[in-house]
Design an enzyme around this catalytic site. Structure first.
Site, short mmCIF file in Angstrom:
data_model
loop_
_atom_site.label_atom_id
_atom_site.label_comp_id
_atom_site.label_asym_id
_atom_site.label_seq_id
_atom_site.Cartn_x
_atom_site.Cartn_y
_atom_site.Cartn_z
N ASN A 95 52.30 30.49 22.94
CA ASN A 95 51.61 30.29 24.49
C ASN A 95 51.43 29.05 24.78
OD1 ASN A 95 49.91 33.65 23.75
ND2 ASN A 95 51.67 32.96 25.15
N ASP A 121 48.22 42.45 26.12
CA ASP A 121 49.13 41.92 26.98
C ASP A 121 49.09 42.42 28.35
OD1 ASP A 121 51.38 40.40 27.58
OD2 ASP A 121 52.68 41.75 26.99
C1 IPE Z 1 51.81 37.90 23.15
O1 IPE Z 1 52.33 38.13 24.42
C2 IPE Z 1 50.54 37.05 22.97
C3 IPE Z 1 49.41 37.73 23.30
C4 IPE Z 1 49.15 38.95 23.84
C5 IPE Z 1 48.32 36.69 23.07
P1 IPE Z 1 52.99 37.21 25.21
O2 IPE Z 1 52.95 37.69 26.67
O3 IPE Z 1 52.78 35.86 24.96
O4 IPE Z 1 54.65 37.54 24.66
P2 IPE Z 1 55.96 37.74 25.09
O5 IPE Z 1 56.21 36.18 25.52
O6 IPE Z 1 55.93 38.62 26.53
O7 IPE Z 1 56.91 38.21 24.02
C1 IPE Z 2 48.23 38.34 27.87
O1 IPE Z 2 48.61 38.54 29.07
C2 IPE Z 2 47.34 37.32 27.65
C3 IPE Z 2 48.05 36.15 26.54
C4 IPE Z 2 49.13 36.01 26.50
C5 IPE Z 2 47.12 34.86 26.66
P1 IPE Z 2 49.79 37.80 29.80
O2 IPE Z 2 49.30 36.28 30.07
O3 IPE Z 2 50.90 37.76 28.73
O4 IPE Z 2 50.22 38.91 30.98
P2 IPE Z 2 51.64 39.02 31.34
O5 IPE Z 2 52.31 39.41 30.18
O6 IPE Z 2 52.37 37.94 31.85
O7 IPE Z 2 51.51 40.11 32.25
MG MG Z 3 52.82 38.62 28.31
#
Ligand code: IPE
Ligand code: IPE
Ligand code: MG
Length: 236
Positions: free
Chosen positions: A64, A16
């Site tokens: 996602n 994340d």
């Molecule tokens: C969880 O991260 C999924 C991945 C890292 C692929 P998200 O960024 O999508 O999760 P939430 O929305 O903060 O819970």
């Molecule tokens: C994780 O990073 C990658 C995916 C969920 C694909 P994020 O895209 O969730 O990054 P933040 O949480 O918005 O910083």
């Molecule tokens: Mg995230």
């Protein structure tokens, strides 16, 4: 690796913070994703070096898909390139690759690359890399439930013989032990649907660092933290 450390056999990472990493540098979120993919490469190498056997990473959740179309499209391009690039690297390092999740929602091209990589690496057993894509823990549990229910209704399986072992044959990580350690980067302290069945006795670790900055040193810190934990499994 230093002898006094307990090495987790299976590490799982919720990768994340790509977006926040980019934002903190005044860059578009997409740059964060590209750098997240580079960090994944470093993390695979580090885990292998430290004697970890299985690495599972969360790359894309079932939720996602609800991100802006441009971001989803960018991620799909990145996955397509990543999957095509991995063939040689996985073979060189004898890494067995597996996708955790429902492949059917991806483009034909991506699905083919996923299956090709799984087939090409099926005889390797030195290190296991699971990439969770279009993965959700609840969907995984429902998938297993439906498969088991169908075996019961067709008379193939007796309802009283359903146990944890039977269930585990129907989840994406079949044949593999549950993660010893689950890491979520960026300081968020939730699982967001990751490995809901498998996380039952996993140690959880939430470093503040964003995933694109993750590297060998961070894996070492995580293993050091894991080494300090007293895993009791209900005993005293
Ligand atoms: C969880 O991260 C999924 C991945 C890292 C692929 P998200 O960024 O999508 O999760 P939430 O929305 O903060 O819970
Ligand atoms: C994780 O990073 C990658 C995916 C969920 C694909 P994020 O895209 O969730 O990054 P933040 O949480 O918005 O910083
Ligand atoms: Mg995230």
């Amino acid at each position: 690796m230093v002898d006094y450390l307990k090495i987790p056999q299976h590490i799982a990472i919720i990768m994340d913070g790509n977006g926040r990493w980019a934002k903190s540098k005044g860059l578009p979120r997409t740059v964060g994703h590209t750098n997240g993919a580079k960090a994944l490469q470093r993390v695979v190498e580090a885990c292998k070096k430290f004697g970890v056997k299985i690495l599972t990473v969360y790359a894309f959740s079932t939720e996602n898909w609800s991100r802006p179309k441009e971001e989803v499209d960018f991620l799909m391009d990145l996955f397509a390139k990543y999957l095509k690039n991995q063939s040689k690297k996985l073979a060189e390092n004898k890494i067995r690759f597996r996708v955790l999740g429902d492949k059917s929602r991806f483009s034909k091209d991506i699905q083919e690359s996923m299956i090709k990589l799984e087939n090409e690496t099926k005889d390797f057993d030195e290190f296991y890399l699971n990439v969770a894509m279009n993965y959700g823990g609840r969907s995984e549990i429902l998938k297993a439930t439906k498969e088991i229910a169908s075996e019961v209704s067709s008379g193939k399986l007796d309802i009283n013989s359903i146990d944890e072992k039977v269930f585990e044959n129907h989840i994406y990580t079949f044949g593999q032990p549950s993660p010893d350690l689950i890491i979520r980067t960026s300081g968020e302290q939730r699982l967001s649907g990751f490995l809901l069945w498998q996380c039952s006795y996993s140690e959880l670790y939430f470093p503040k660092i964003h995933f694109p900055d993750f590297d060998e040193e961070q894996i070492k810190l995580a293993i050091e933290e894991y080494s300090k934990r007293d895993r009791r499994y209900g005993k005293v």
